[in-house]
Design a protein around this motif. Structure first.
Motif, PDB file in Angstrom:
ATOM      1  N   ALA A 186       6.124  -9.898   5.672  1.00 54.94           N
ATOM      2  CA  ALA A 186       4.922 -10.495   5.740  1.00 54.94           C
ATOM      3  C   ALA A 186       3.328  -9.695   5.338  1.00 54.94           C
ATOM      4  O   ALA A 186       2.526 -10.351   4.943  1.00 54.94           O
ATOM      5  CB  ALA A 186       4.520 -10.698   7.356  1.00 54.94           C
ATOM      6  N   LEU A 187       3.760  -8.330   5.309  1.00 58.41           N
ATOM      7  CA  LEU A 187       2.478  -7.508   4.914  1.00 58.41           C
ATOM      8  C   LEU A 187       1.867  -7.883   3.592  1.00 58.41           C
ATOM      9  O   LEU A 187       0.786  -8.086   3.511  1.00 58.41           O
ATOM     10  CB  LEU A 187       3.249  -6.226   4.859  1.00 58.41           C
ATOM     11  CG  LEU A 187       3.557  -5.539   6.089  1.00 58.41           C
ATOM     12  CD1 LEU A 187       3.954  -4.016   5.969  1.00 58.41           C
ATOM     13  CD2 LEU A 187       2.176  -5.408   6.999  1.00 58.41           C
ATOM     14  N   PRO A 188       2.509  -8.248   2.699  1.00 51.19           N
ATOM     15  CA  PRO A 188       1.964  -8.438   0.934  1.00 51.19           C
ATOM     16  C   PRO A 188       0.914 -10.013   1.409  1.00 51.19           C
ATOM     17  O   PRO A 188       0.088  -9.989   0.907  1.00 51.19           O
ATOM     18  CB  PRO A 188       3.068  -8.793   0.340  1.00 51.19           C
ATOM     19  CG  PRO A 188       4.357  -7.969   0.839  1.00 51.19           C
ATOM     20  CD  PRO A 188       4.188  -8.085   1.938  1.00 51.19           C
ATOM     21  N   GLY A 189       1.472 -10.733   2.093  1.00 49.89           N
ATOM     22  CA  GLY A 189       0.678 -11.831   2.233  1.00 49.89           C
ATOM     23  C   GLY A 189      -0.608 -11.699   3.380  1.00 49.89           C
ATOM     24  O   GLY A 189      -1.526 -12.672   3.373  1.00 49.89           O
ATOM     25  N   LEU A 190      -0.776 -10.628   4.036  1.00 48.93           N
ATOM     26  CA  LEU A 190      -1.984 -10.463   4.966  1.00 48.93           C
ATOM     27  C   LEU A 190      -2.894  -9.571   4.337  1.00 48.93           C
ATOM     28  O   LEU A 190      -3.350  -8.626   4.457  1.00 48.93           O
ATOM     29  CB  LEU A 190      -1.375  -9.626   6.422  1.00 48.93           C
ATOM     30  CG  LEU A 190      -0.220 -10.353   7.147  1.00 48.93           C
ATOM     31  CD1 LEU A 190       0.222  -9.629   8.286  1.00 48.93           C
ATOM     32  CD2 LEU A 190      -0.688 -11.898   7.556  1.00 48.93           C
ATOM     33  N   ARG A 191      -3.729 -10.372   3.309  1.00 51.01           N
ATOM     34  CA  ARG A 191      -4.641  -9.732   2.391  1.00 51.01           C
ATOM     35  C   ARG A 191      -6.022  -9.520   3.244  1.00 51.01           C
ATOM     36  O   ARG A 191      -6.999  -8.877   2.504  1.00 51.01           O
ATOM     37  CB  ARG A 191      -4.882 -10.617   1.347  1.00 51.01           C
ATOM     38  CG  ARG A 191      -3.590 -10.705   0.646  1.00 51.01           C
ATOM     39  CD  ARG A 191      -3.897 -11.385  -1.073  1.00 51.01           C
ATOM     40  NE  ARG A 191      -2.601 -11.944  -1.569  1.00 51.01           N
ATOM     41  CZ  ARG A 191      -1.915 -10.970  -2.297  1.00 51.01           C
ATOM     42  NH1 ARG A 191      -2.658  -9.702  -2.583  1.00 51.01           N
ATOM     43  NH2 ARG A 191      -0.747 -11.129  -2.902  1.00 51.01           N
ATOM     44  N   GLU A 192      -6.252  -9.860   4.614  1.00 47.55           N
ATOM     45  CA  GLU A 192      -7.554  -9.500   5.104  1.00 47.55           C
ATOM     46  C   GLU A 192      -7.306  -8.631   6.258  1.00 47.55           C
ATOM     47  O   GLU A 192      -8.250  -8.682   7.074  1.00 47.55           O
ATOM     48  CB  GLU A 192      -7.904 -11.061   5.334  1.00 47.55           C
ATOM     49  CG  GLU A 192      -8.360 -11.988   4.099  1.00 47.55           C
ATOM     50  CD  GLU A 192      -9.355 -13.108   4.702  1.00 47.55           C
ATOM     51  OE1 GLU A 192      -9.952 -13.138   5.615  1.00 47.55           O
ATOM     52  OE2 GLU A 192      -9.465 -13.981   3.782  1.00 47.55           O
ATOM     53  N   LEU A 193      -6.030  -8.383   6.545  1.00 50.02           N
ATOM     54  CA  LEU A 193      -5.694  -7.585   7.644  1.00 50.02           C
ATOM     55  C   LEU A 193      -6.437  -6.370   7.695  1.00 50.02           C
ATOM     56  O   LEU A 193      -6.608  -5.450   6.888  1.00 50.02           O
ATOM     57  CB  LEU A 193      -4.481  -7.326   7.809  1.00 50.02           C
ATOM     58  CG  LEU A 193      -3.823  -6.664   9.031  1.00 50.02           C
ATOM     59  CD1 LEU A 193      -4.096  -7.770  10.234  1.00 50.02           C
ATOM     60  CD2 LEU A 193      -2.422  -6.194   9.110  1.00 50.02           C
ATOM     61  N   ARG A 194      -7.344  -5.853   8.792  1.00 53.41           N
ATOM     62  CA  ARG A 194      -8.170  -4.487   9.017  1.00 53.41           C
ATOM     63  C   ARG A 194      -7.882  -3.954   9.836  1.00 53.41           C
ATOM     64  O   ARG A 194      -7.959  -2.540   9.980  1.00 53.41           O
ATOM     65  CB  ARG A 194      -9.726  -5.150   9.068  1.00 53.41           C
ATOM     66  CG  ARG A 194     -10.265  -5.840   7.776  1.00 53.41           C
ATOM     67  CD  ARG A 194     -11.686  -6.201   8.214  1.00 53.41           C
ATOM     68  NE  ARG A 194     -12.491  -6.567   6.994  1.00 53.41           N
ATOM     69  CZ  ARG A 194     -12.157  -7.693   6.164  1.00 53.41           C
ATOM     70  NH1 ARG A 194     -11.263  -8.363   6.462  1.00 53.41           N
ATOM     71  NH2 ARG A 194     -12.818  -7.846   5.018  1.00 53.41           N
ATOM     72  N   GLU A 195      -7.248  -4.409  11.070  1.00 51.45           N
ATOM     73  CA  GLU A 195      -6.713  -3.368  12.149  1.00 51.45           C
ATOM     74  C   GLU A 195      -5.474  -3.995  12.440  1.00 51.45           C
ATOM     75  O   GLU A 195      -5.007  -5.149  12.752  1.00 51.45           O
ATOM     76  CB  GLU A 195      -7.579  -3.685  13.320  1.00 51.45           C
ATOM     77  CG  GLU A 195      -6.939  -2.739  14.537  1.00 51.45           C
ATOM     78  CD  GLU A 195      -8.085  -3.019  15.650  1.00 51.45           C
ATOM     79  OE1 GLU A 195      -7.683  -2.701  16.933  1.00 51.45           O
ATOM     80  OE2 GLU A 195      -9.234  -3.583  15.584  1.00 51.45           O
ATOM     81  N   LEU A 196      -4.186  -2.901  12.502  1.00 51.39           N
ATOM     82  CA  LEU A 196      -3.146  -3.392  13.082  1.00 51.39           C
ATOM     83  C   LEU A 196      -2.524  -2.186  13.997  1.00 51.39           C
ATOM     84  O   LEU A 196      -2.815  -1.035  13.946  1.00 51.39           O
ATOM     85  CB  LEU A 196      -2.159  -3.270  11.835  1.00 51.39           C
ATOM     86  CG  LEU A 196      -0.641  -3.099  12.210  1.00 51.39           C
ATOM     87  CD1 LEU A 196      -0.227  -4.672  12.845  1.00 51.39           C
ATOM     88  CD2 LEU A 196       0.286  -2.835  10.985  1.00 51.39           C
ATOM     89  N   SER A 197      -2.451  -2.776  15.375  1.00 53.57           N
ATOM     90  CA  SER A 197      -1.923  -1.820  16.542  1.00 53.57           C
ATOM     91  C   SER A 197      -0.591  -2.489  16.760  1.00 53.57           C
ATOM     92  O   SER A 197      -0.204  -3.325  17.259  1.00 53.57           O
ATOM     93  CB  SER A 197      -3.045  -2.014  17.828  1.00 53.57           C
ATOM     94  OG  SER A 197      -2.562  -1.353  18.788  1.00 53.57           O
TER      95      SER A 197
END
Length: 541
Positions: free
Chosen positions: A474-485
């Motif tokens: 899924a990571l390549p499609g999350l183009r607006e992700l700014r914070e990951l916990s």
């Protein structure tokens, strides 16, 4: 997903230069010659030509770099300043500074002196009387008292937002002065829409807090948010219509007179208020509160210990709700599946949902709940896991090591419409998850991440099943992700390395208490961040 450090803009470089030279040049001259001459108004420097927003940014830069001195603060109290916050430097805010703010900053529209406990009540009165154009005023945790609130009520005619949270000297009678000026016999703060008055101390012998809150609800016709511990009881009092015995001998109108002016002429007459946000409502008061506040859009409710109560059914009739927080105050909690009728009733209107203490007995209840609310922008759930009846009491015998199985390909069709507007998602699980729950919850997360292209904040906390096979595709499609916990969750170093090699705007990565991430892994991540000059903050412990 993180990006390399961007080249600073010319504006930021200029502000950084100003911040670096502020103390050694202009602030030094001001300290040596004018700091204690409070009739002196301005010292000419490059900061005089800065727009209001840039002055505020310069104040922020000085504060974060611990270079903000009293002299520098004095120099930046410019006549065109429209917003000023002193919450980051409460130690610099004294009475002299308060007088300077009134003297120099007549154009202020927003002032926040929250936490500035050295400002005396007399100075706060001068601020309220000397800055009548204020739209927002923050007085949280200050010495604000009856005289201060009386000045605010009579002078700040354009005030829309006021915060007096934690002010120990604010009494119920002081609150009344926000709604009415007994000396002039005129309404106070006619434009006030937001009043935050949490954590106020009870003052014996100084009136009833419930009656005071009811007074404000009737006296302030534009009030949409009133955060006070007595709000629910005040709404119940107004709904009952039993307003006798609330006459006041010091010039304030009675609740009965105010209710008559709002269109509720007699005992039991219907009264509605324009409140949009309601906090800490108990389940048994929902019907009463709804009758008085039918336009409520944001609501937080504590559900009791009786699963058969009608609270959740009552909420289905709140047709304006768009932001809901539900907590289980009972010891037994509630099943997550019990929320499905409510979610289906609110449907696309619901943009924010926060849950505390629900038990995920059926793992399919989570995707069903999310699928019922395709318009969600924010979702937070702190769930309880049911006990696993098949948990082995004895540790399994050691077996011959087998080659690792390939990562599973999770189904991604549990959310057929996806969550196209979702920007923030938080999920935490307390307790071990039954073995049968893991695959369903993994497929739910895979479906979510594939159908939420605008996701900016993702928090998966203390999830006891592996997340690598869910995250990596899924990571390549999350183009607006700014914070990951991923605090407390199971994730391997390889997934983090995959994350570091993907382009995107990620700025913060939380790996605290991840059982599969060790010190050597964390050191390697930091080395790569420095080597690639990535704009990324990684936390691990």
């Amino acid at each position: 997903m993180p990006q390399r450090r961007a080249v600073p803009t010319l504006t930021s470089l200029c502000l950084q230069s100003l911040a670096q030279h502020m103390q050694s040049l202009w602030a030094k001259d001001y300290s040596d010659n004018y700091l204690h001459e409070y009739q002196f108004r301005f010292l000419v420097g490059p900061f005089n030509d800065l727009a209001c927003g840039l002055v505020q940014e310069l104040l922020r830069l000085l504060g974060t770099s611990r270079r903000l001195s009293r002299a520098a603060l004095h120099l930046l109290l410019l006549p065109h300043l429209r917003q000023l916050s002193l919450t980051a430097c409460p130690g610099l805010a004294n009475n002299a500074l308060g007088h300077l703010i009134v003297l120099r900053c007549q154009a202020l529209r927003v002032l926040d002196v929250g936490g500035c406990g050295r400002l005396s009540p007399a100075v706060l009165v001068d601020v309220a009387e000397g800055l009548p154009r204020l739209r927002r005023l923050g007085l949280a945790h200050t010495q604000a008292n009856l005289q201060v609130l009386s000045a605010v009520g009579s002078c700040c005619r354009h005030l829309r937002e006021l915060d007096v949270t934690g002010c120990r000297k604010v009494t119920p009678r002081a609150l009344r002065h926000l709604g009415y000026d007994p000396a002039e016999r005129s309404p106070g703060c006619p434009a006030l829409r937001v009043l935050l008055a949490r954590d106020l101390e009870q003052h014996a012998g100084d009136g009833d807090a419930v009656a005071a809150v009811a007074f404000l609800l009737l006296a302030l016709p534009c009030l949409e948010v009133l955060a006070h511990g007595a709000l629910q009881d005040a709404l119940c009092l107004l709904h009952s219509g039993q307003l006798g015995g609330t006459e006041d001998s010091e010039g304030f109108p009675s609740l009965r007179e105010l209710a008559r002016s709002r269109g509720a002429a007699g005992e039991g007459a219907a009264l509605t208020l324009p409140l949009r946000q309601l906090e800490e409502v108990q389940e048994d008061a929902l019907s009463t509160v709804h009758a008085v506040c039918p336009q409520a859009e944001e609501l937080s409710v504590w559900l009791g210990d009786n699963p058969g109560s009608s609270g959740l059914r009552e909420l289905q009739g709140w047709h304006c709700l768009s932001r809901v927080t539900l907590g289980c105050s009972g010891r037994r909690g509630r099943a997550l599946a019990a929320l499905l009728p409510l979610a289906q009733s609110l449907g696309t209107r619901l943009c924010a949902l926060t849950l505390h203490g629900f038990t995920c007995w059926d793992p399919l209840s989570l995707p069903a709940l999310l699928a019922s609310c395709p318009g969600l922008q924010s979702f937070t759930a702190e769930l309880e896991a049911p006990p696993d009846p098949h948990t082995r009491q004895e540790p399994p015998e050691e077996e011959e090591e087998e080659p690792p199985a390939p990562p599973p390909r999770w189904a991604t069709d549990l959310l057929p419409r996806g969550l196209p507007r979702l920007q923030s998602f938080t999920l935490s699980l307390a307790g071990p998850v039954p073995a049968s729950h893991g695959p369903v919850l993994s497929s739910t997360l895979a479906s979510l991440l594939c159908g939420a292209p605008r996701l900016q904040t993702l928090r998966l906390l203390a999830l006891p099943f592996p997340l690598d096979s869910v995250l990596e595709p899924a990571l390549p499609g999350l183009r607006e992700l700014r914070e990951l916990s991923l605090a407390g969750s199971r994730v391997c170093p390889g997934t983090v390395w995959h994350l570091l090699g993907t382009e995107g705007p990620l700025r913060r990565l939380e790996l605290s208490r991840c059982p599969d991430i060790h010190r050597r892994d964390y050191d390697s991540f930091l080395h790569e961040v420095r080597k690639q000059r990535l704009e990324l903050d990684i936390t691990w412990e």
